[in-house]
Design an enzyme around this catalytic site. Structure first.
Site, PDB file in Angstrom:
ATOM      1  N   GLU A  10      -6.018   4.360   5.504  1.00 58.52           N
ATOM      2  CA  GLU A  10      -5.645   4.177   4.110  1.00 58.52           C
ATOM      3  C   GLU A  10      -5.979   5.388   3.242  1.00 58.52           C
ATOM      4  O   GLU A  10      -5.198   5.754   2.366  1.00 58.52           O
ATOM      5  CB  GLU A  10      -6.341   2.919   3.543  1.00 58.52           C
ATOM      6  CG  GLU A  10      -5.699   2.418   2.271  1.00 58.52           C
ATOM      7  CD  GLU A  10      -6.060   0.965   1.957  1.00 58.52           C
ATOM      8  OE1 GLU A  10      -6.318   0.690   0.789  1.00 58.52           O
ATOM      9  OE2 GLU A  10      -6.068   0.125   2.865  1.00 58.52           O
ATOM     10  N   ARG A  70       0.811  -1.221   0.000  1.00 63.73           N
ATOM     11  CA  ARG A  70       0.000   0.000   0.000  1.00 63.73           C
ATOM     12  C   ARG A  70       0.847   1.274   0.000  1.00 63.73           C
ATOM     13  O   ARG A  70       0.446   2.291   0.556  1.00 63.73           O
ATOM     14  CB  ARG A  70      -0.979   0.020   1.177  1.00 63.73           C
ATOM     15  CG  ARG A  70      -1.988  -1.109   1.191  1.00 63.73           C
ATOM     16  CD  ARG A  70      -2.932  -1.059  -0.012  1.00 63.73           C
ATOM     17  NE  ARG A  70      -3.816  -2.214   0.014  1.00 63.73           N
ATOM     18  CZ  ARG A  70      -3.544  -3.377  -0.547  1.00 63.73           C
ATOM     19  NH1 ARG A  70      -2.402  -3.548  -1.189  1.00 63.73           N
ATOM     20  NH2 ARG A  70      -4.397  -4.375  -0.497  1.00 63.73           N
ATOM     21  N   SER A  88     -11.919   0.506   2.180  1.00 66.85           N
ATOM     22  CA  SER A  88     -11.235   0.097   3.419  1.00 66.85           C
ATOM     23  C   SER A  88     -10.558   1.316   4.047  1.00 66.85           C
ATOM     24  O   SER A  88      -9.704   1.943   3.418  1.00 66.85           O
ATOM     25  CB  SER A  88     -10.188  -0.978   3.120  1.00 66.85           C
ATOM     26  OG  SER A  88     -10.814  -2.153   2.662  1.00 66.85           O
TER      27      SER A  88
END
Length: 351
Positions: free
Chosen positions: A345, A167, A244
């Site tokens: 995120e 990520r 998310s």
């Protein structure tokens, strides 16, 4: 270059919240990107680069400078100049990511089929090293064409130069704010088999005698995402979110052992799956749910998706402040109970 003032950003995001941009430009070419950046520099304006708006929380006060929406279109296929038989797809940063995945699957090219249904634009995928169901874009990205705000040049960055990790990339860490992504080149495998390593996908095709093709895999992924509220569906109250909200924590062996002991003390078994070398990736959704935030949890105008514990959703009329208050509450409880810090995120814009 069409310059607009006080453009509302909420309709341009999947969260549907946040204030206006003081100035706004939509760029459909590298030249327009350069023009917008030079304009901002000449007036000492802060610049925020907007893609598909799917991974953002925009502050209620909005953005005080210039929002540059990159809308460069186009999907072009060419053969790779090697002996591996790969197909290269040069894709404009403004293209819908899921449209490109659909295009690749219809062309019977493997490599991104498990990333079906992810909202947002192509230009956003290298930034977060977007991944799902066992695939990450870093596995197929060949190069990224960028406009370098430091020297005003357009250049190509190879995969290695992008510094991809879980990520993460140079675009959201060491070189955050330096580059504007213009195009991305993906190397896919013509006639390749779908990637079916993820547990949810294996369960979906359990008992099937023949191997599913790319199109069937894409539909399965979209079905699974829809079931979890991770597919944008008009009218679905669980879809006004940034997907998310927390990354799955990657723990050291010592941290993972401590977490297992804490779970065992409560009569629970910690679900986990292999992460990076000498570390363990654990489920952020499990940590959230086992900290008292069940699916459907409400908190004013915001809440937890009724389908997936990792999605904070706008129930209607929510403010960014309410979203961050719930985020803080979740982080605090998870840290108190499990001694694990959850990292958000989405990108926080204007705070």
């Amino acid at each position: 270059m069409l310059l607009q003032e006080n453009v509302l950003l909420a309709p341009l995001t999947t969260f549907r919240l946040g204030g206006p941009a003081h100035l706004f430009v939509q760029a459909k070419s590298a030249g327009e990107v350069q023009e917008a950046v030079l304009f901002a520099q000449s007036r000492n304006l802060l610049v925020f680069v907007l893609g598909g708006g799917s991974n953002l929380v925009v502050a209620d006060s909005g953005w005080p400078g210039l929002v540059l929406k990159v809308a460069i279109p186009g999907i072009e296929r060419r053969a790779a100049n090697d002996d591996q038989g790969r197909a290269l797809f040069d894709v404009g940063a403004g293209e819908s990511w899921d449209r490109f995945v659909s295009h690749a699957v219809m062309a019977k090219c493997a490599g991104v089929e498990c990333l079906s249904g992810i909202p947002g634009s192509v230009g956003g995928t290298p930034v977060q090293n977007v991944g799902a169901y066992g695939q990450e874009v870093s596995q197929t990205i060949e190069s990224v064409e960028v406009f370098d705000r430091k020297d005003g040049q357009v250049r190509d960055l190879c995969r290695e130069a992008c510094g991809f990790t879980y990520r993460s990339s140079i675009f959201n860490t060491t070189e955050r704010g330096r580059f504007v992504i213009l195009r991305v080149t993906y190397a896919l495998t013509p006639g390749g088999h779908p990637h079916l390593e993820y547990a949810d996908l294996k369960r979906h095709f359990e008992g099937r005698e023949t191997q599913p093709n790319l199109a069937e895999t894409r539909e399965a992924v979209r079905h699974i995402r829809a079931r979890k509220g991770m597919l944008i569906v008009a009218g679905d109250p669980d879809c006004q979110s940034a997907g998310s909200f927390f990354k799955n924590p990657v723990l050291s062996e010592a941290q993972h052992e401590d977490l297992q002991k804490r779970a065992a003390a409560k009569g629970l078994t910690l679900p986990s799956y292999p992460g990076l070398e000498k570390s363990n990736k654990v489920s952020a959704a499990w940590l959230v749910e086992k900290s008292g935030f069940a699916r459907g949890f409400g908190f004013g105008h915001v809440g937890i998706s009724s389908k997936h514990a990792l999605a904070i959703v706008n129930r209607g009329g929510a403010t960014a402040a309410e979203v961050l208050a719930l985020k803080d509450q979740i982080q605090q409880r998870v840290e108190e109970i499990w001694a694990v810090h959850l990292e958000p995120e989405p990108v926080l814009v204007g705070f």
